[in-house]
Design an enzyme around this catalytic site. Structure first.
Site, PDB file in Angstrom:
ATOM      1  N   SER A 210      34.452  -0.010  -6.254  1.00  0.00           N
ATOM      2  CA  SER A 210      35.655   0.411  -6.969  1.00  0.00           C
ATOM      3  C   SER A 210      36.785   0.878  -6.060  1.00  0.00           C
ATOM      4  O   SER A 210      37.925   0.937  -6.490  1.00  0.00           O
ATOM      5  CB  SER A 210      35.310   1.511  -7.960  1.00  0.00           C
ATOM      6  N   HIS A 238      31.967  -2.023 -12.656  1.00  0.00           N
ATOM      7  CA  HIS A 238      33.278  -2.653 -12.471  1.00  0.00           C
ATOM      8  C   HIS A 238      33.161  -4.171 -12.522  1.00  0.00           C
ATOM      9  O   HIS A 238      33.893  -4.889 -11.833  1.00  0.00           O
ATOM     10  CB  HIS A 238      33.914  -2.184 -11.155  1.00  0.00           C
ATOM     11  N   LYS A 269      33.919   1.735 -19.566  1.00  0.00           N
ATOM     12  CA  LYS A 269      35.045   1.090 -18.872  1.00  0.00           C
ATOM     13  C   LYS A 269      35.492  -0.122 -19.710  1.00  0.00           C
ATOM     14  O   LYS A 269      36.179   0.064 -20.707  1.00  0.00           O
ATOM     15  CB  LYS A 269      34.661   0.732 -17.442  1.00  0.00           C
TER      16      LYS A 269
HETATM   17  N1  PLP Z   1      28.786   3.507 -11.149  1.00  0.00           N
HETATM   18  C1  PLP Z   1      30.025   3.148 -10.750  1.00  0.00           C
HETATM   19  C2  PLP Z   1      30.178   2.064  -9.731  1.00  0.00           C
HETATM   20  C3  PLP Z   1      31.169   3.784 -11.291  1.00  0.00           C
HETATM   21  O1  PLP Z   1      32.396   3.445 -10.873  1.00  0.00           O
HETATM   22  C4  PLP Z   1      30.973   4.808 -12.249  1.00  0.00           C
HETATM   23  C5  PLP Z   1      32.125   5.540 -12.825  1.00  0.00           C
HETATM   24  O2  PLP Z   1      33.095   5.873 -12.222  1.00  0.00           O
HETATM   25  C6  PLP Z   1      29.661   5.137 -12.628  1.00  0.00           C
HETATM   26  C7  PLP Z   1      28.601   4.479 -12.073  1.00  0.00           C
HETATM   27  C8  PLP Z   1      29.423   6.186 -13.670  1.00  0.00           C
HETATM   28  O3  PLP Z   1      29.682   5.627 -14.936  1.00  0.00           O
HETATM   29  P1  PLP Z   1      29.840   6.566 -16.201  1.00  0.00           P
HETATM   30  O4  PLP Z   1      31.277   6.921 -16.314  1.00  0.00           O
HETATM   31  O5  PLP Z   1      29.333   5.749 -17.345  1.00  0.00           O
HETATM   32  O6  PLP Z   1      28.973   7.750 -15.944  1.00  0.00           O
END
Ligand code: PLP
Length: 423
Positions: A210, A238, A269
């Site tokens: 990200s 993502h 997301k």
């Molecule tokens: N994994 C990645 C790559 C993320 O970008 C995020 C959130 O920013 C998460 C996990 C966590 O997701 P959640 O918002 O559902 O806890």
């Protein structure tokens, strides 16, 4: 009869006065330490402040205190624009009315409704996997999987730039831990050779990263996994919903859907943006997670309205690939126009478009100046990204119009010239 202080509390509404333990040396020492730590964060220039949005999530926002002014938003993970899609909102309202506000329970006591089972089945079908399990977030899914799956006899090999939740999840497990250099297949191969002594090897990587908008070399990872008898886990937060011809994710994009064993992803997301996460993969793994995974066992069920949103988002994506495809052209437009203007955009073909600036102050000042022109983008600097690699991260959504994108590029060009980022 009420007198003095008690009467004053009632008159002022009662609950509004903050309280803190006074007279205790420990409480005073805690307060002093916290204030010092907060000051240090401010002093280091890493304080994160929050802008208050006074409207729904979408390509155009109103900020609190901003009056009628509409801000063009380029910093949400609302990749498909489903967060405020009318059908997604209607599905949430219907689920709320039919199934209530929440379950007041964890899943295995009395917190499983038909909609939870339906959504799990739909997620598994979407990813073409055997089964799926819901969590309150993908952070929880990542916190719960490694400990439940891996023992001290096993090994986990993790990309050094994996998301914080994967890092934390791995910390919680007792497996032998190896970190390979970011997307470096030579280093991964060396680590796979080292781990042949262990019973089971699990390679863990973000599908798309990200901060840089780059996509893991999954084809090569899967080839190495096959060669050294390892399993592959990907975090698709993502990627789910928009990467690949049908939006199934990085594994579809790179043609390795049958080679990746475990997928964790988010409902917060592209898939409606409410909240929630999941693991999807082999049925015995999902069955084991229901028995052993601590964030699943000891946390409340997903609220029905949230389940309704995600379920409708998946219906929309499974009906047609038009939404998933709609964003690719917008991403291409932004990336090519910004590159032509003289900016360096990190990553490739991903709606996360980091405009690389290098200097932390330049990124902060330019992001502020963009906002003063009605465009909301965020600057990232150390420690969120490495020193000297400050950037402004732009995220494209399917619901941005071509005019929105062109306005953003024009503003970047003006602001870039003004602050010396462009000649
Ligand atoms: N994994 C990645 C790559 C993320 O970008 C995020 C959130 O920013 C998460 C996990 C966590 O997701 P959640 O918002 O559902 O806890």
């Amino acid at each position: 009869m009420l007198r003095g202080a008690a009467l004053r509390v009632l008159r002022s509404g009662g609950a509004g006065t903050p309280r803190f333990a006074s007279g205790s040396a420990a409480a005073s020492e805690l307060r002093r330490r916290l204030e010092k730590e907060l000051e240090d964060i401010r002093g280091a220039g890493t304080w994160k402040s929050e802008r208050i949005i006074a409207s729904r999530q979408g390509p155009h926002l109103h900020l609190a205190g901003g009056g009628a002014e509409r801000i063009l938003n380029f910093c949400a993970n609302n990749y498909l624009g489903l967060s405020s899609h009318p059908e997604v909102i209607r599905a949430a309202v219907e689920a709320l009315e039919k199934f209530g506000a929440g379950l007041s329970s964890v899943r295995f006591i009395c917190g499983t409704q038909s909609i939870h089972k339906d959504l799990e089945e739909k997620i598994a079908r979407f990813h073409q996997r055997e089964d799926a399990i819901l969590y309150a977030s993908c952070f929880d899914a990542n916190a719960g999987i490694f400990e439940a799956l891996l023992t001290p006899e096993d090994a986990v090999l993790s990309d050094e730039l994996n998301h914080a939740s994967i890092i934390d999840g791995i910390r919680l497990c007792k497996a032998n831990k190896y970190r390979y250099k970011h997307m470096d297949m030579q280093d991964l191969e060396a680590k796979l050779q080292d781990t042949q002594k262990h019973r089971l090897r699990l390679v863990a990587t973000d599908g798309a990263f990200s901060m840089d908008g780059d996509i893991a070399p999954l084809r090569e990872i899967c080839q190495l996994a096959q060669k050294y008898d390892a399993l592959v886990f990907i975090d698709e937060c993502h990627a789910t919903g928009f990467l690949g011809p049908n939006g199934r994710g990085t594994d579809e994009l790179l043609g390795v859907m049958d080679k990746v064993t475990i997928i964790n992803s988010t409902l917060g997301k592209a898939l409606g943006g409410a909240a929630g996460g999941y693991t999807t993969g082999p049925k015995p793994l999902i069955d084991l997670l229901r028995q052993r995974s601590r964030p699943y066992l000891f946390s409340n069920s997903l609220p029905p309205a949230v389940v309704g949103c995600a379920s409708k988002a998946l219906d929309l994506l499974m009906e047609s690939n038009a939404i998933a495809q709609s964003m690719a052209a917008k991403t291409q437009r932004f990336r090519s126009k910004m590159t032509a203007a003289g900016f360096t955009i990190s990553g490739k073909d991903h709606p996360i478009c980091p405009v690389m600036l290098g200097d932390a102050r330049l990124a902060a000042v330019m992001a502020e100046d963009m906002l003063s022109r009605g465009i909301y983008v965020i600057g990232f600097s150390y420690p969120v990204v490495p020193k000297g690699k400050a950037r402004i991260r732009v995220q494209i959504s399917a619901v941005h119009t071509d005019e929105d994108i062109d306005r953003c590029v024009e503003a970047f060009t003006e602001v870039g010239r003004k602050h010396g980022a462009l000649p």
